[in-house]
Write an enzyme that holds these catalytic residues in place. Structure first.
Site, mmCIF file in Angstrom:
data_model
loop_
_atom_site.group_PDB
_atom_site.id
_atom_site.type_symbol
_atom_site.label_atom_id
_atom_site.label_comp_id
_atom_site.label_asym_id
_atom_site.label_seq_id
_atom_site.Cartn_x
_atom_site.Cartn_y
_atom_site.Cartn_z
ATOM 1 N N SER A 1 -13.198 -36.749 44.514
ATOM 2 C CA SER A 1 -13.691 -36.529 43.154
ATOM 3 C C SER A 1 -12.568 -35.979 42.266
ATOM 4 O O SER A 1 -11.581 -36.666 42.032
ATOM 5 C CB SER A 1 -14.912 -35.604 43.176
ATOM 6 O OG SER A 1 -15.544 -35.557 41.920
ATOM 7 N N HIS B 1 -21.397 -38.214 39.328
ATOM 8 C CA HIS B 1 -21.228 -39.500 40.019
ATOM 9 C C HIS B 1 -22.547 -40.258 40.136
ATOM 10 O O HIS B 1 -22.899 -40.778 41.199
ATOM 11 C CB HIS B 1 -20.599 -39.284 41.409
ATOM 12 C CG HIS B 1 -19.254 -38.648 41.350
ATOM 13 N ND1 HIS B 1 -18.148 -39.291 40.822
ATOM 14 C CD2 HIS B 1 -18.822 -37.428 41.735
ATOM 15 C CE1 HIS B 1 -17.103 -38.487 40.900
ATOM 16 N NE2 HIS B 1 -17.486 -37.351 41.433
#
Length: 358
Positions: free
Chosen positions: A87, A191
């Site tokens: 991430s 996400h």
């Protein structure tokens, strides 16, 4: 072969970077000027209790990861064959590969974190002990269609995201299926489709930057494949609204090295190291040999599709009445599946089920 791993949100703690800040005063000064506050005060004292807030967490981790990498290179002189970040950590992987400068990376992370912190009323949870197929079945069987898979961390450790009430209400369904369900202390449904309100803003922000080809291969969270210069803006934008394919990324690296890859986590904590241990236990080296012919045939199928059909191709998909549009190139996932992603859908589709409209 060696891969360096850069951690993301969740690895932060008060005191991180304590042994690094004095070693790199120029970087600290640049960071403070860009951020408008003291990174040392935030990381070491956290007197305003801001370190766990997304807007502050991400810049802090980016800086500490970057200092950790510089310190490691200074002490050992050892560069990696591959880089991958989880991430937020992907920005450190790209910066370490020379795609952008430290300062530009910090500006990108600062903007990203501010935008992500604006998406409210969402939540995330870790589902442990069952695989993603079982998770998808549970979501479908119980009409939990507001929940997305956000992180494929290991084969049996998956993160889901969605509206806060729906994430809370989903717990009972997963626990009935013998899964461990852990709500996460995050401020939003990262996400997932719920990041779409900030997608265009961040994409437009990215257009103001100049990117360079990676001088070390960086594996993308979005595709679980190496970055190329033409994919950087697209991948970083799609990174917001699509799941982190960590398992697929590590599986790609294990296949690449025939299970001989050495991994080293660069930054605070050991979260990724634990993921790697789990993934290696799940990974079976002999499947690479047994499935070699299948993998080669799938790769040829993917190459043929990508050469003929660009992103944005109109398609018919088995089981769906509407005409749909592709949003990625075709790619190979960890089970030697040729797959493709479709606009409006979070999961992948088997390429065999997708037919282009001529």
């Amino acid at each position: 072969m060696k891969t360096y791993l850069f951690p993301g949100q969740g690895s932060q703690y008060v005191g991180m970077g304590q042994l690094l800040f004095d070693k790199f005063p120029d970087i600290i000064e640049k960071s403070n000027n860009i951020l408008g506050y003291s990174i040392e005060e935030l990381c070491l004292k956290n007197s305003k209790n801001q370190l766990n807030k997304t807007e502050y967490t991400q810049p802090a981790l980016y800086i500490v990861n970057a200092l950790s990498y510089r310190d490691h290179i200074k002490n050992t002189g050892e560069y990696a064959d591959f880089l991958v970040g989880h991430s937020l950590g992907e920005y450190n992987a790209l910066e370490s590969a020379g795609v952008f400068s430290f300062e530009d990376g910090l500006r990108l992370v600062q903007k990203r974190s501010k935008l992500m912190s604006q998406v409210l009323d969402g939540a995330m949870a870790a589902v442990i002990g069952i695989n993603y197929k079982k998770i998808l079945n549970i979501l479908k069987e119980n009409n939990l269609n507001t929940i997305d898979i956000a992180n494929y961390n290991t084969l049996n450790q998956i993160i889901i995201a969605g509206p806060k009430n729906d994430i809370n209400n989903a717990q009972i369904f997963f626990e009935k299926n013998n899964a461990i369900y852990i709500p996460l202390n995050v401020s939003g449904p990262f996400h997932s489709r719920y990041m779409k309100p900030i997608y265009k803003k961040f994409n437009n922000f990215l257009l103001d930057f100049v990117f360079h080809s990676p001088n070390i291969p960086v594996i993308s969270n979005f595709e679980a494949l190496p970055y190329s210069i033409e994919k950087i803006t697209n991948n970083l934008s799609n990174h917001l609204i699509n799941p982190v394919k960590w398992f697929d990324s590590i599986y790609y690296l294990l296949n690449k090295s025939k299970n001989e890859m050495e991994f080293m986590e660069i930054g605070p904590g050991t979260v990724l190291t634990k993921f790697i241990k789990s993934i290696k236990n799940e990974y079976k080296k002999d499947c690479v040999i047994k499935d070699d012919i299948l993998e080669q045939s799938q790769e040829k199928k993917i190459e043929k599709w990508n050469n003929k059909y660009p992103i944005g191709t109109k398609v018919k998909v088995k089981g769906y009445k509407d005409i749909l549009i592709t949003k990625t190139k075709s790619m190979l996932l960890f089970e030697n599946k040729a797959v493709i992603y479709i606009e409006g859908y979070n999961g992948y589709f088997l390429l065999d089920d997708v037919q282009p409209i001529q």
